[in-house]
Write an enzyme that holds these catalytic residues in place. Structure first.
Site, PDB file in Angstrom:
ATOM      1  CG  ASP A   1      -5.838  11.495  28.835  1.00  0.00           C
ATOM      2  OD1 ASP A   1      -6.002  12.501  28.115  1.00  0.00           O
ATOM      3  OD2 ASP A   1      -4.719  11.063  29.161  1.00  0.00           O
TER       4      ASP A   1
ATOM      5  CG  ASP B   1       1.517  10.027  20.743  1.00  0.00           C
ATOM      6  OD1 ASP B   1       1.477  11.226  21.062  1.00  0.00           O
ATOM      7  OD2 ASP B   1       0.516   9.391  20.360  1.00  0.00           O
TER       8      ASP B   1
END
Length: 240
Positions: free
Chosen positions: A8, A129
């Site tokens: 990330d 998500d």
């Protein structure tokens, strides 16, 4: 089941967030390309990247770090975060990404996802998500009333390569993945589902695999913290 080590990216560094909160980031490596090489040296066959700044900005922000990773490794790489138009999709695919992950636009512009999947077979995934089963967008900052399963079913015949399903409340928390919800999604659609969020141990990975409904799993913090040994995990999954 494929294991995808996660990198990330925030401000050019490899970080992990807790439940998607940008203010709780922990820096694990200030050289993301070096981190990518380490994962590949351990035997991984894919890498999963997220441009965290890009997810909030709605455009690529950590492009330099992504390109450095692409230059450093020879395994396929998938990327999500800030990819919201065809120009950006094609630019990334032209630069060597194996797969782009479209999240916010899957809710806001599903026709773009379908067009991209038709134009680039096997190279477009949908990122879903969710908190409590409902989809969040724009870097998880905006809640919607869209059910994750309903969104996934919209793309059943679109030709997307995979669905990356993230349980936001589990992400980075090291409390284990939401196996039941992820497996239920995997059984609800014919699209391969990749689990993301909460993978904290080899037992978690094996439990996801043993559902028979999940095609892949993403792990980040557990690998960085040492709770999960990448080589051991790959061997156990039979992908080493």
């Amino acid at each position: 089941m494929i294991l995808y080590p996660a990198i990330d990216l925030k401000d050019g560094q490899a970080v992990r967030l807790l439940r998607g909160d940008m203010d709780t980031s922990t820096v694990f490596n200030d050289d993301p390309a070096a981190q990518a090489r380490a994962f590949v040296a351990a035997g991984c066959r894919w890498l999963h990247l997220v441009d965290l700044n890009g997810a909030f900005a709605g455009r690529p922000v950590n492009a330099d770090a992504v390109e450095a990773i692409l230059a450093a490794v020879d395994v396929p790489v998938q990327l999500g975060g800030g990819i919201r138009d065809m120009e950006t999709i094609e630019r990334w695919l032209d630069r060597g990404l194996a797969r782009v992950i479209l999240g916010t636009v899957a809710v806001e512009d599903p026709d773009l996802v379908r067009r991209a999947a038709r134009a680039h077979p096997g190279r477009v995934a949908v990122g879903i998500d969710a908190r409590g089963g409902r989809v969040a967008t724009k870097g998880w900052a905006e809640a919607t009333d869209v059910e994750a399963t309903d969104l996934a079913r919209q793309f059943e015949d679109a030709g997307v390569a995979a669905i990356v399903y993230t349980d936001i409340d589990r992400d980075g928390a090291m409390g284990g993945p939401n196996i039941d919800a992820t497996a239920a999604l995997g059984r609800a659609v014919d699209i391969p589902v990749i689990a993301s969020g909460g993978v904290a141990s080899l037992a978690d990975l094996l439990a996801l695999r043993d559902t028979g409904a999940i095609a892949g799993a993403i792990s980040g913090r557990a690998l960085y913290d040492g709770a999960l040994d990448l080589g051991e995990a790959l061997a156990a999954l039979g992908t080493a």
